[in-house]
Design a protein around this motif. Sequence first.
Motif, PDB file in Angstrom:
ATOM      1  N   PHE A 631      43.184  37.646  31.255  1.00 23.71           N
ATOM      2  CA  PHE A 631      41.784  38.012  31.479  1.00 23.71           C
ATOM      3  C   PHE A 631      41.115  36.987  32.385  1.00 23.71           C
ATOM      4  CE2 PHE A 631      37.308  38.382  30.455  1.00 23.71           C
ATOM      5  CZ  PHE A 631      37.123  39.755  30.386  1.00 23.71           C
ATOM      6  N   VAL A 632      41.395  35.715  32.169  1.00 16.56           N
ATOM      7  CA  VAL A 632      40.811  34.663  33.015  1.00 16.56           C
ATOM      8  C   VAL A 632      41.310  34.795  34.440  1.00 16.56           C
ATOM      9  CG1 VAL A 632      40.741  32.172  33.414  1.00 16.56           C
ATOM     10  CG2 VAL A 632      40.459  33.081  31.091  1.00 16.56           C
ATOM     11  N   VAL A 633      42.584  35.061  34.610  1.00 11.39           N
ATOM     12  CA  VAL A 633      43.144  35.236  35.960  1.00 11.39           C
ATOM     13  C   VAL A 633      42.466  36.400  36.663  1.00 11.39           C
ATOM     14  CG1 VAL A 633      45.206  35.867  37.237  1.00 11.39           C
ATOM     15  CG2 VAL A 633      45.349  34.173  35.396  1.00 11.39           C
ATOM     16  N   PHE A 634      42.304  37.499  35.931  1.00  8.35           N
ATOM     17  CA  PHE A 634      41.685  38.671  36.550  1.00  8.35           C
ATOM     18  C   PHE A 634      40.222  38.401  36.881  1.00  8.35           C
ATOM     19  CE2 PHE A 634      45.429  40.858  36.178  1.00  8.35           C
ATOM     20  CZ  PHE A 634      45.330  42.221  36.452  1.00  8.35           C
ATOM     21  N   LYS A 857      51.385  42.221  38.034  1.00  7.89           N
ATOM     22  CA  LYS A 857      50.166  41.909  38.796  1.00  7.89           C
ATOM     23  C   LYS A 857      49.912  40.407  38.845  1.00  7.89           C
ATOM     24  CE  LYS A 857      48.034  46.309  37.472  1.00  7.89           C
ATOM     25  NZ  LYS A 857      46.922  46.962  36.779  1.00  7.89           N
ATOM     26  N   CYS A 858      50.084  39.761  37.672  1.00  6.93           N
ATOM     27  CA  CYS A 858      49.885  38.308  37.639  1.00  6.93           C
ATOM     28  C   CYS A 858      50.934  37.600  38.502  1.00  6.93           C
ATOM     29  CB  CYS A 858      49.950  37.806  36.217  1.00  6.93           C
ATOM     30  SG  CYS A 858      48.567  38.323  35.181  1.00  6.93           S
ATOM     31  N   PHE A 859      52.133  38.159  38.574  1.00  8.12           N
ATOM     32  CA  PHE A 859      53.167  37.569  39.404  1.00  8.12           C
ATOM     33  C   PHE A 859      52.756  37.569  40.864  1.00  8.12           C
ATOM     34  CE2 PHE A 859      56.960  38.035  42.043  1.00  8.12           C
ATOM     35  CZ  PHE A 859      57.675  36.887  41.689  1.00  8.12           C
ATOM     36  N   ILE A 860      52.218  38.692  41.336  1.00  4.21           N
ATOM     37  CA  ILE A 860      51.788  38.800  42.737  1.00  4.21           C
ATOM     38  C   ILE A 860      50.566  37.924  42.991  1.00  4.21           C
ATOM     39  CG2 ILE A 860      50.828  40.359  44.449  1.00  4.21           C
ATOM     40  CD1 ILE A 860      52.611  42.551  43.283  1.00  4.21           C
ATOM     41  N   ILE A 861      49.609  37.978  42.008  1.00  2.36           N
ATOM     42  CA  ILE A 861      48.382  37.212  42.207  1.00  2.36           C
ATOM     43  C   ILE A 861      48.665  35.733  42.271  1.00  2.36           C
ATOM     44  CG2 ILE A 861      46.179  36.580  41.150  1.00  2.36           C
ATOM     45  CD1 ILE A 861      46.020  39.453  40.054  1.00  2.36           C
ATOM     46  N   LEU A 862      49.516  35.263  41.368  1.00  4.36           N
ATOM     47  CA  LEU A 862      49.725  33.824  41.251  1.00  4.36           C
ATOM     48  C   LEU A 862      50.869  33.321  42.116  1.00  4.36           C
ATOM     49  CD1 LEU A 862      49.259  33.420  37.387  1.00  4.36           C
ATOM     50  CD2 LEU A 862      47.592  32.962  39.203  1.00  4.36           C
ATOM     51  N   LEU A 863      51.948  34.105  42.242  1.00  4.59           N
ATOM     52  CA  LEU A 863      53.126  33.602  42.942  1.00  4.59           C
ATOM     53  C   LEU A 863      53.383  34.257  44.290  1.00  4.59           C
ATOM     54  CD1 LEU A 863      55.550  33.377  39.878  1.00  4.59           C
ATOM     55  CD2 LEU A 863      54.090  31.586  40.857  1.00  4.59           C
ATOM     56  N   ARG A 864      52.844  35.409  44.547  1.00  7.79           N
ATOM     57  CA  ARG A 864      53.014  36.085  45.853  1.00  7.79           C
ATOM     58  C   ARG A 864      51.645  36.468  46.431  1.00  7.79           C
ATOM     59  NH1 ARG A 864      57.268  34.226  45.166  1.00  7.79           N
ATOM     60  NH2 ARG A 864      59.335  35.229  45.192  1.00  7.79           N
ATOM     61  N   PRO A 865      50.841  35.472  46.714  1.00  7.48           N
ATOM     62  CA  PRO A 865      49.491  35.790  47.218  1.00  7.48           C
ATOM     63  C   PRO A 865      49.518  36.537  48.544  1.00  7.48           C
ATOM     64  CG  PRO A 865      49.973  33.445  47.469  1.00  7.48           C
ATOM     65  CD  PRO A 865      51.080  34.023  46.670  1.00  7.48           C
TER      66      PRO A 865
END
Length: 876
Positions: A631-634, A857-865
């Motif tokens: 939730f914080v990441v989003f 989604k978190c993988f792309i957001i955090l590791l594949r920007p």
Amino acid sequence: MSWCSWHITLWTSSVLFLLLMGLMGRQRGLNVGLHGVQTVTCSRWGTPSNQGLFQDGDVVIGGLFNLHFQNPLCYFDYCGMVIRCLHRIIQFFDQCLSRGLRLDYAPLQYVYAMVFALEEINLSKSLLPGVKLGYHIFDSCGQPLWAPQAALSLAGGDSTTYQHTVPLIIGGASSVTAEIQSRILGPLSVPLISYLSTCPCLSDKLQYPNFFRTIPSDIYQAQAIAQIAIRFKWTWIGAVVANNNYGYTAIKDSEVCLAFIETVNMENIVSDARRAALTIQASTAKVILVFAWYTDVRELFLQLAKINVTDRQFLASEAWSTSGDLLQDPVTSEVARGVLGVSIKSSTIPGFEHFLRGLNPVDRPSDVFLREFWETDTTHSTNDFASFAATGTLQKTVLSPCSGTESLDGVQNPFTDMSELRVTYNVYLAVYAAAHALHSLLSCPQIDSITQNSSTCSSPAHIKPSELLQHLNNVNFTTPQGEMFYFQGADIPAKYDLVNWQNTPEGTKLVLIGRVDGFDIHLNESAIQWSTGSNQVPTSVCSDSCPPGTRKTNRKGEPVCCFDCIPCAEGEISNKTDSLQCEKCPTEFWSNAEQTACVPRQLDFLSFNETLGITLTTAAVSGVAVTTAVFVVFIYYRQTPMVRANNSELSFLLLVSLKLCFLCSLGFIGRPSVWSCRFQQAAFGISFVLCVSCLKVKTIVVLAAFRSARPGAEALIKWFGPGQQRGSVCLLTCIQVIICATWLTLSPPVPKRDVGFQGSKVTLECAMASVVGFYLVLGYIGLLACTCLLLAFLARKLPDNFNEAKLITFSMLIFCAVWVAFVPAYVSSPGKYTVAVEIFAILASSYGLLLCIFAPKCFIILLRPEKNTKKYLMAR
């Protein structure tokens, strides 16, 4: 009429004729079968005219005693009728009459106990005042067939010197003799009081209406021995008994288990005793009951000594428990140490010893019994009894003259022994019972002396035996020793002494260690010396006692005293030794580890302190933490294309619902209460409906977005704008809220103790008062999940670099698989594990949704920007 009684009557009538003929022949000088017999007599006194003891009086009482030894060559069976030496019977009785047989001192003491009691009563001012009692006493020579002639002689007045009839006879020195005498005297209604007949059969007043006795029936001593065995927990004993009714009384209706029963017969005593000794040696029973005559017991001990069996504890019947012959036998001290026995009650007779010591033939010139005793005991005659045993005849004897100054003061023999007056006291009691019955019969009513009619009172000269019999039935008096005496039918209340044989430096000694009074046993256990020589009670059991926590189960084909001990099942207890069955504990209780007591069941529920609770709590808190992190990441990346392209508002709502799903699982852990039971199911149902509703609306939005790209479908997207999306989620969730509210209002889950699961714990759980509401909650979740899965499956191949429909399909597949597997696992799980299964299903499905949808989604957001761009997402 019994077989034995019929034979008694038959033999009595036939043999009595032979007896009378033999007596008539003797009186006429025929001397059948005798050669050179000379009457044994002291030179100072003349030969008596007959062989009785007589004293005249107003009322004469008869007495019959066995004053001479029984011929060892003649034997009788139990009924006393089968004669094995008929060719000697006339000769034997003639020898007995001529005093050719040895005088027995103990019965002689009984005779003078009767004489002493009668003289004592004659001196009494309260009992039979003014009435003098006399006596006619005869010797029955120890033969059951001789006693009827003497009894009829007394009852019919057939005597050379006296012609008086007697209204009562004291006799019956054995049960066989008493049976015969009672049947002979029955038609004449002459009472017979026995001092030594113990057969239980004589208690039958229908067959023996004129019989009484001052010695208890054998059935009472058998009961006393059984009580002793039970008291010392001897449940496994051996029995050696005489092969007659006396012996069989001991084992009839025995309350203990008999390891073996050996019978002995007088005719075959050596072989029978040898067989019994070998059986005792082979048996595991350490306590042996011996119910037989003392001569049989002597042979048994002899055989046991030969095979070195010296470690048995013997229980003795009254027939041999006080036998002086056995006590003085050296074999006894070796084999029969610590004998525990029942004996005839002993008592004292004040003045009797002085009376006996003062007897002298000079003062009683007509007393033939005293004369014979005087000659025998003072060695003034030398009869050769060995010659009679070998040839059947007696040789002439040579007598030295008597001085007339001899005294009994220094004489020590059974006649003068006052240490244990047992049968002697029974004779004494019999005389007093007769006297009190006569007193009741002769007592006149207290009426005015002027109008007194003497015809209403019985006179001593006209006593009818039938009247005396009636008064004898109601005798009730206090003896000179202060004891109450009365008859219960033919019997008296059972009273015995308990004796113990103890080894001392001077030899084996008889010690009184208790008494039996009716059914009460008074025993000084500390005074007993056992066969082991110590105060340790011997053990004689087939099986050791079953301790508490077990139950007895009989061994097939073995006596009830042989058993195995089976532990009680769980939830059952036995708190007593040798319990026959285990008892179930009450519902709220369970058996302890030893199965000896019911203890309250331990309250069991899924708590935060146990390993399973800690594991599930950790998993739920971790889920909440991960969801919060996502939730914080989003939130932080809410402006990026990845978050905006996937309906950020529904994504945030989905994350909130997943967090609620993780949190609601914690409501299932801990002690159930009324509110926790209601909250956990409602929170679970609403949280999952909210979660699935968000996924369903997201799937519909994906489908609508691709359909709106087609010509003419622009209006479709208007129906699924942000407002409609929120409304749809709210509507779908409200339906579940209504279901839960209705369920919790009508029939909510309540805390309940579940004891259906067998064990030492009682489970505290939330019981479904109505499973319909629970099934509706699950069914509605399942309906939404299936619909969502179907829609996601249809949208899985839509062209997009990041097609969220594929992620929803995988997540719903996991969700549905978990909940399909949940149903059978939930139903079959016991106790608190039911709750654990439900929590696991909640956590598994929540983690499935969280990881399948948000992990990529978190993988792309955090590791594949570089892929979190609009260009990349719109490339296709």
